[in-house]
Scaffold this active site. Structure first.
Site, PDB file in Angstrom:
ATOM      1  N   ASP A  33       0.782  -1.227   0.075  1.00  0.00           N
ATOM      2  CA  ASP A  33      -0.006   0.000  -0.036  1.00  0.00           C
ATOM      3  C   ASP A  33       0.872   1.167  -0.069  1.00  0.00           C
ATOM      4  OD1 ASP A  33      -2.072  -1.837   0.149  1.00  0.00           O
ATOM      5  OD2 ASP A  33      -2.993  -0.976   1.974  1.00  0.00           O
ATOM      6  N   HIS A 180       3.937  -2.072   2.908  1.00  0.00           N
ATOM      7  CA  HIS A 180       3.953  -0.722   2.475  1.00  0.00           C
ATOM      8  C   HIS A 180       5.108  -0.452   1.812  1.00  0.00           C
ATOM      9  CE1 HIS A 180       1.046  -0.587   5.707  1.00  0.00           C
ATOM     10  NE2 HIS A 180       0.328   0.271   5.079  1.00  0.00           N
TER      11      HIS A 180
END
Length: 225
Positions: A33, A180
């Site tokens: 993400d 991430h």
């Protein structure tokens, strides 16, 4: 859940048949993400290429607008692109019109990179009935995760998040892992993460195209994280 509601188009990547975890390999879907992030995303792409793994990248619209070439590179490498809203705001705190704008704006920016269908992940996993229905109306399938090593937590950096991820993976049959590509500590240690993950037991890294939605999606209407 009390009251009547339209259930969004959630489906599961998991085989409904009971499987013997001791004989069959554990299935893992990697998701990342908050990119694209110059330097960090490219570093992770190199690791994924080295290990011949495909992943799903949930991108933020304002970053896509600033770094379209990185998104193109992710797509050209065979990875899947998903919608992570335009400005990474907590959607459950916004008006419906604002939620729609957050999703639509990014959807337009990444439309060329979603030939396999539109997928969406709400920032912070903050999902409500309203957010889910808007995403569904816009043609997006909502995806969450079931392994979150909290790689963003300073207390788990630079490598503590890896131990957390491995512990959670060992406790599950199949799993969707959240990380991430926006974080330097994740990018710098991603090769170690994949290497240790492979040693955690028989594992197959699944094609992102087979990822629809996790079983957690239906539980997420009260999510605050």
């Amino acid at each position: 859940m009390a009251g009547k509601m339209k259930i969004p188009r959630f489906s599961s990547p998991f085989d409904a048949r009971k499987r013997d975890a001791g004989k069959l390999p554990k299935r893992v879907w990697l998701t990342l993400d908050d990119g694209p992030e110059p330097g960090h995303t490219e570093q992770i792409l190199k690791v994924l290429d080295l290990h011949r793994i495909k992943a799903t990248f949930f991108v933020i619209g304002e970053k896509v607008a600033a770094h379209p070439a990185i998104v193109q590179r992710v797509f050209d490498a065979g990875h899947r692109i998903g919608n992570h809203t335009f400005s990474h705001r907590r959607l459950t705190e916004l008006k419906p019109t604002e939620v729609r704008q957050e999703i639509e704006s990014t959807g337009s920016l990444i439309s060329a990179f979603t030939p396999g269908g539109k997928i969406f992940r709400p920032p912070f996993g903050a999902l409500s009935r309203v957010v889910s229905e808007i995403a569904d109306e816009l043609g997006h399938r909502t995806l969450l995760w079931d392994v979150d090593p909290n790689d963003w937590d300073p207390h788990r950096q630079p490598k503590g998040w890896i131990r957390s991820a491995l512990r959670e993976v060992r406790a599950k049959r199949d799993c969707v892992i959240l990380t991430h590509d926006s974080l330097p500590t994740t990018a710098e240690n991603f090769d170690l993460f994949i290497t240790l993950l492979k040693k955690a037991g028989p594992i197959t890294f699944e094609d992102p195209a087979t990822l629809c939605a996790t079983h957690l999606a239906l539980q997420a209407f009260s999510s605050t994280d």
